[in-house]
Write an enzyme that holds these catalytic residues in place. Structure first.
Site, PDB file in Angstrom:
ATOM      1  N   ASP A 126       6.170   4.181  47.907  1.00 38.70           N
ATOM      2  CA  ASP A 126       7.367   3.510  48.421  1.00 38.70           C
ATOM      3  C   ASP A 126       7.071   2.805  49.739  1.00 38.70           C
ATOM      4  OD1 ASP A 126       9.194   4.100  46.395  1.00 38.70           O
ATOM      5  OD2 ASP A 126       9.601   6.096  47.217  1.00 38.70           O
ATOM      6  N   HIS A 167       6.106   0.220  44.962  1.00 42.78           N
ATOM      7  CA  HIS A 167       7.536  -0.144  44.947  1.00 42.78           C
ATOM      8  C   HIS A 167       7.864  -0.743  46.310  1.00 42.78           C
ATOM      9  CE1 HIS A 167      11.906   1.671  44.627  1.00 42.78           C
ATOM     10  NE2 HIS A 167      11.913   0.356  44.721  1.00 42.78           N
ATOM     11  N   PHE A 202      15.350   7.011  51.672  1.00 40.36           N
ATOM     12  CA  PHE A 202      14.951   8.356  52.094  1.00 40.36           C
ATOM     13  C   PHE A 202      14.670   9.222  50.873  1.00 40.36           C
ATOM     14  CE2 PHE A 202      17.616   6.654  55.447  1.00 40.36           C
ATOM     15  CZ  PHE A 202      16.834   6.882  56.564  1.00 40.36           C
ATOM     16  N   GLY A 203      13.785  10.211  51.047  1.00 40.14           N
ATOM     17  CA  GLY A 203      13.530  11.177  49.993  1.00 40.14           C
ATOM     18  C   GLY A 203      14.591  12.277  50.034  1.00 40.14           C
ATOM     19  N   ASP A 210      13.923   6.457  39.588  1.00 41.09           N
ATOM     20  CA  ASP A 210      13.412   6.758  40.922  1.00 41.09           C
ATOM     21  C   ASP A 210      14.528   7.334  41.803  1.00 41.09           C
ATOM     22  OD1 ASP A 210      11.945   6.812  43.246  1.00 41.09           O
ATOM     23  OD2 ASP A 210      11.620   4.643  43.371  1.00 41.09           O
TER      24      ASP A 210
HETATM   25 ZN    ZN Z   1      10.225   4.246  44.682  1.00 40.30          ZN
END
Ligand code: ZN
Length: 201
Positions: free
Chosen positions: A13, A44, A121-122, A153
């Site tokens: 990412d 991505h 954000f994760g 995702d």
């Molecule tokens: Zn991603």
């Protein structure tokens, strides 16, 4: 560690602090990842004006390059630009964007990333409306006789992977559900054994 799992791709990412609120890293880090990873790099780009950076990310080692539909005025042209580098081309769409934005591109793209959280954000919770979008998109892909893969995702883990795949997804991106697991290798194994076609860390 990732090289020794059953993961198929390595999802990366890239965030610019403009298209998304967070900043992650750029081509320099990807170059280093490429030198260590045995897996294809699935890059991505969550960035504004991605068309200015396609060749730079390809040179850094990206095997797949996905851009956001919301960040591209001339999406078709950007897809052609990615394909000209030899990378697989993908389009990502945010939770609020309808799947029909890719309808006229299905012949040209390899991957469609449906964001199942708001990007940036994760560790966020999976948005369940995504399941309907997967079904709609799958129908569209079948009608168009396209080989495009549906990649999901955000917020993916063992608790929802099966419903996501049943709805028609091909590729799962799993971040927290692997890296926050006590045994990441086992977490990958568990997801792979649901019968997943493509699988990403
Ligand atoms: Zn991603």
């Amino acid at each position: 560690m990732i090289n020794n799992t059953e993961a198929d791709w390595l999802h990366v990412d890239v965030m610019d602090g403009v298209f998304v609120p967070n900043i992650s890293f750029g081509p320099g880090i990807i170059k280093v990842m490429k030198s260590h990873s045995k897996l294809p790099l699935d890059v991505h780009l969550m960035i504004e004006k991605p068309e200015q950076y396609i060749e730079i990310f390809r040179d850094a080692g990206a095997d797949h390059i996905s851009v956001h539909a919301e960040a591209c005025t001339h999406l078709h042209r950007t897809i052609q630009q990615i394909k000209a580098t030899g990378a697989k081309a993908g389009v990502a769409i945010n939770p609020h964007t309808p799947v029909n934005v890719v309808e006229n591109l299905l012949e040209d793209i390899d991957i469609i990333i449906l964001m199942s959280v708001n990007p940036g954000f994760g560790g966020q919770k999976f948005i369940y409306q995504t399941i309907n979008k997967i079904r709609q998109l799958k129908e569209m892909i079948i009608t168009a006789n396209s080989d495009a893969l549906i990649e999901i995702d955000g917020g993916v883990g063992l608790q929802n992977a099966e419903s996501i795949l049943q709805a028609g997804a091909d590729v799962l991106v799993a971040g927290n559900s692997i890296f926050k697991a006590e045994n990441p290798k086992l977490a990958v194994y568990a997801l792979k054994n649901l019968g997943i076609q493509g699988y990403i860390v």
